[in-house]
Design a protein around this motif. Structure first.
Motif, PDB file in Angstrom:
ATOM      1  N   ASP A 313       3.555 -22.380  38.501  1.00  0.00           N
ATOM      2  CA  ASP A 313       3.568 -21.264  37.553  1.00  0.00           C
ATOM      3  C   ASP A 313       4.989 -20.981  37.072  1.00  0.00           C
ATOM      4  OD1 ASP A 313       4.004 -18.102  37.219  1.00  0.00           O
ATOM      5  OD2 ASP A 313       1.943 -18.574  36.599  1.00  0.00           O
ATOM      6  N   VAL A 314       5.919 -20.936  38.005  1.00  0.00           N
ATOM      7  CA  VAL A 314       7.313 -20.669  37.640  1.00  0.00           C
ATOM      8  C   VAL A 314       7.903 -21.861  36.891  1.00  0.00           C
ATOM      9  CG1 VAL A 314       9.592 -20.052  38.504  1.00  0.00           C
ATOM     10  CG2 VAL A 314       7.540 -19.175  39.649  1.00  0.00           C
ATOM     11  N   ALA A 315       7.547 -23.068  37.307  1.00  0.00           N
ATOM     12  CA  ALA A 315       8.060 -24.266  36.632  1.00  0.00           C
ATOM     13  C   ALA A 315       7.642 -24.287  35.167  1.00  0.00           C
ATOM     14  CB  ALA A 315       7.554 -25.521  37.336  1.00  0.00           C
ATOM     15  N   GLY A 316       6.419 -23.832  34.894  1.00  0.00           N
ATOM     16  CA  GLY A 316       5.954 -23.774  33.516  1.00  0.00           C
ATOM     17  C   GLY A 316       6.784 -22.810  32.677  1.00  0.00           C
ATOM     18  N   ARG A 317       7.198 -21.722  33.267  1.00  0.00           N
ATOM     19  CA  ARG A 317       8.035 -20.761  32.548  1.00  0.00           C
ATOM     20  C   ARG A 317       9.427 -21.335  32.291  1.00  0.00           C
ATOM     21  NH1 ARG A 317       5.497 -15.638  33.074  1.00  0.00           N
ATOM     22  NH2 ARG A 317       3.804 -15.673  34.601  1.00  0.00           N
ATOM     23  N   LEU A 318       9.958 -22.059  33.275  1.00  0.00           N
ATOM     24  CA  LEU A 318      11.280 -22.659  33.108  1.00  0.00           C
ATOM     25  C   LEU A 318      11.274 -23.768  32.062  1.00  0.00           C
ATOM     26  CD1 LEU A 318      12.556 -22.848  36.798  1.00  0.00           C
ATOM     27  CD2 LEU A 318      13.554 -21.506  34.933  1.00  0.00           C
ATOM     28  N   ALA A 411      11.149 -23.854  42.298  1.00  0.00           N
ATOM     29  CA  ALA A 411      11.065 -24.214  40.879  1.00  0.00           C
ATOM     30  C   ALA A 411      12.460 -24.322  40.269  1.00  0.00           C
ATOM     31  CB  ALA A 411      10.234 -23.174  40.127  1.00  0.00           C
ATOM     32  N   ILE A 412      13.355 -23.438  40.664  1.00  0.00           N
ATOM     33  CA  ILE A 412      14.739 -23.490  40.173  1.00  0.00           C
ATOM     34  C   ILE A 412      15.439 -24.748  40.667  1.00  0.00           C
ATOM     35  CG2 ILE A 412      17.005 -22.373  40.389  1.00  0.00           C
ATOM     36  CD1 ILE A 412      15.488 -19.670  40.397  1.00  0.00           C
ATOM     37  N   ARG A 413      15.270 -25.068  41.925  1.00  0.00           N
ATOM     38  CA  ARG A 413      15.920 -26.259  42.498  1.00  0.00           C
ATOM     39  C   ARG A 413      15.403 -27.548  41.852  1.00  0.00           C
ATOM     40  NH1 ARG A 413      14.865 -26.736  48.363  1.00  0.00           N
ATOM     41  NH2 ARG A 413      16.686 -28.109  48.441  1.00  0.00           N
ATOM     42  N   ALA A 414      14.157 -27.547  41.404  1.00  0.00           N
ATOM     43  CA  ALA A 414      13.614 -28.743  40.762  1.00  0.00           C
ATOM     44  C   ALA A 414      14.274 -29.001  39.409  1.00  0.00           C
ATOM     45  CB  ALA A 414      12.099 -28.605  40.597  1.00  0.00           C
ATOM     46  N   VAL A 415      14.616 -27.927  38.693  1.00  0.00           N
ATOM     47  CA  VAL A 415      15.250 -28.076  37.382  1.00  0.00           C
ATOM     48  C   VAL A 415      16.738 -28.374  37.529  1.00  0.00           C
ATOM     49  CG1 VAL A 415      15.765 -26.921  35.186  1.00  0.00           C
ATOM     50  CG2 VAL A 415      13.555 -26.559  36.309  1.00  0.00           C
ATOM     51  N   TRP A 416      17.396 -27.736  38.505  1.00  0.00           N
ATOM     52  CA  TRP A 416      18.826 -27.932  38.715  1.00  0.00           C
ATOM     53  C   TRP A 416      19.061 -28.391  40.159  1.00  0.00           C
ATOM     54  CZ3 TRP A 416      17.044 -23.313  36.379  1.00  0.00           C
ATOM     55  CH2 TRP A 416      17.263 -23.245  35.004  1.00  0.00           C
TER      56      TRP A 416
END
Length: 451
Positions: A313-318, A411-416
């Motif tokens: 859910d958070v990954a979709g927002r990011l 989710a944040i760690r997956a993007v950065w």
């Protein structure tokens, strides 16, 4: 869980000169005299001076040996190490309020250089969030630093039920008003030069948010300012400036709140200015935090499937954050890292350190490597609700929120992706205080140049 009060549990805090920025409009007003606690602008704390053991000197008088005491020389008042606090600790548990004023006795040899604490200008910062109500009162000390002289922190869960109803509930508002009345009493007991009292996501999004702010003014005598998300992100950066070291080239700073999560991308590869917020190249505020996410997915019983759904859910927002790639050129650098300021990361740090009781001095500024974060998240996901309650760094008040915070973190760690995460037990209030003091010019004539 989000009540790992930033700096509320230490005797002095130091805010980095790199994080200073003018506060701008919005200084709060209230019908009152005013309250007290000590910190420094970079989010660090330092204990009050201690008196050293007097030396003895021998002298003769009328043929007898006597000992006369030299003038007592208080111990050196050292500046706190980055990330440490020395103010009276606010209780870590969100349900408790802590306001232990620190008596500051100036050293005799310093009296000519700076006035006693009671004569220093007093500043205050209050942050009413979706989950917590927190207050800091401080006086400026050396260049870019301040000392906390009073603090208060309590979990009020103002945003409880907001996701489902779109409105602040009556019990939640009642809890918040009672906490704010305590803050108002503290502020009225102090002669405060400037204060800024802010409200964030819950009051921003609730249909009756403005109505609630009016009630606070009537009943608690405090005029709260509902800040926008960009201001919230900037204040979080200002409050954490001292934790960004000089050789750092890039930072993703995130603040996982109760109702929203602010993320700022900071590029320091070029010439660095004194104000860290000047280096924000991109930012976003996700309308999701630990309270709102836990209410939608459940916080007590969280299976691995539910946890994965929260992360998605958070990954979709990011994914819709257009500026997420602005630090792509630095992500492979050893001088790139994540910096988290929230109860989520401080909880992980406390569990990682296996603390028997939460200790802000050990948590604030702690470095965690990628494997350590992985292990802590895996451990918490594997615990049931009662096991989370039993952990002294989580407790019953955070046990239903901590996994939602971990999902946002993942989710944040997956993007950065980064090999290092630095933990900050500080944030908006420290940012407010550093900006108020810099704007007021309290550090301009301290012998080290302008703030």
């Amino acid at each position: 869980m989000e009540d790992h009060d930033t700096g509320a549990g230490a005797p002095e805090v130091g805010v980095s000169s790199a994080s200073r920025r003018s506060a701008g409009p919005g200084n709060a007003s209230w019908q009152q005299r005013r309250p007290t606690e000590l910190r420094s602008a970079d989010g660090q704390a330092g204990d009050a001076p201690h008196k050293g053991k007097p030396k003895k000197r021998r002298k003769r008088r009328r043929g007898r040996k006597v000992f006369a005491r030299d003038e007592v020389r208080p111990a050196e008042n050292r500046s706190p190490a980055p990330g440490k606090t020395g103010a009276p600790a606010e209780a870590h548990r969100p349900s408790e309020s802590v306001a232990s004023p620190v008596a500051v006795v100036p050293r005799p040899e310093q009296s000519a250089r700076r006035p006693p604490v009671q004569e220093l200008p007093v500043f205050a910062a209050l942050d009413l969030g979706t989950n917590n109500c927190r207050l800091l009162v401080a006086v400026p000390t050396r260049h870019g630093q301040f000392r906390v002289i009073d603090a208060f922190s309590r979990i009020v869960r103002l945003g409880e039920g907001l996701t489902a109803n779109g409105r602040l509930g009556q019990p939640a508002m009642d809890r918040a008003v009672e906490a704010l009345k305590i803050c108002g009493d503290k502020l009225r007991n102090r002669k405060i030069r400037k204060a800024r009292l802010i409200a964030t996501e819950a009051c921003r999004t609730a249909e009756n948010g403005v109505e609630f702010i009016d009630r606070v003014e009537r009943e608690a005598g405090l005029k709260l300012e509902i800040i926008d998300r960009e201001t919230e992100a900037r204040l979080a950066v200002s409050g954490c400036g001292s934790l960004v070291e000089r050789d750092t080239q890039g930072v993703v700073l995130f603040d996982i709140g109760g109702g929203s999560s602010e993320i700022a991308l900071i590029d320091l590869a070029g010439r660095r200015s004194p104000r860290l917020a000047n280096h924000i190249v991109s930012w976003t505020s996700l309308p999701v935090g630990v309270v709102s996410l836990a209410e939608r997915f459940g916080g007590r019983t969280v299976t691995r499937e539910i946890f994965a759904a929260m992360v998605d859910d958070v990954a979709g927002r990011l994914a819709s954050f257009d500026g997420r790639d602005r630090l792509s050129h630095l992500k492979a650098s050893p001088n790139f890292h994540l910096l988290g300021t929230s109860g989520t990361v401080t909880t992980l740090a406390g569990v990682h350190l296996e603390l028997e009781r939460y200790d802000r001095r050990r948590v604030d500024g702690l470095w965690m490597d990628r494997d350590s974060v992985d292990r802590m998240v895996e451990r918490l996901v594997g615990w049931d609700f009662q096991q989370r309650c039993a952990n002294p760094c989580i407790g019953a008040d955070r046990a239903d929120l901590v996994l939602a915070g971990c999902a946002i973190l993942e989710a944040i760690r997956a993007v950065w992706p980064s090999e290092r995460l630095r933990v900050a037990d500080r944030g908006l209030r420290e940012g407010i205080l550093s900006e108020l003091m810099a704007d007021d010019g309290v550090w301009r004539n301290d012998g080290r140049g302008r703030a």
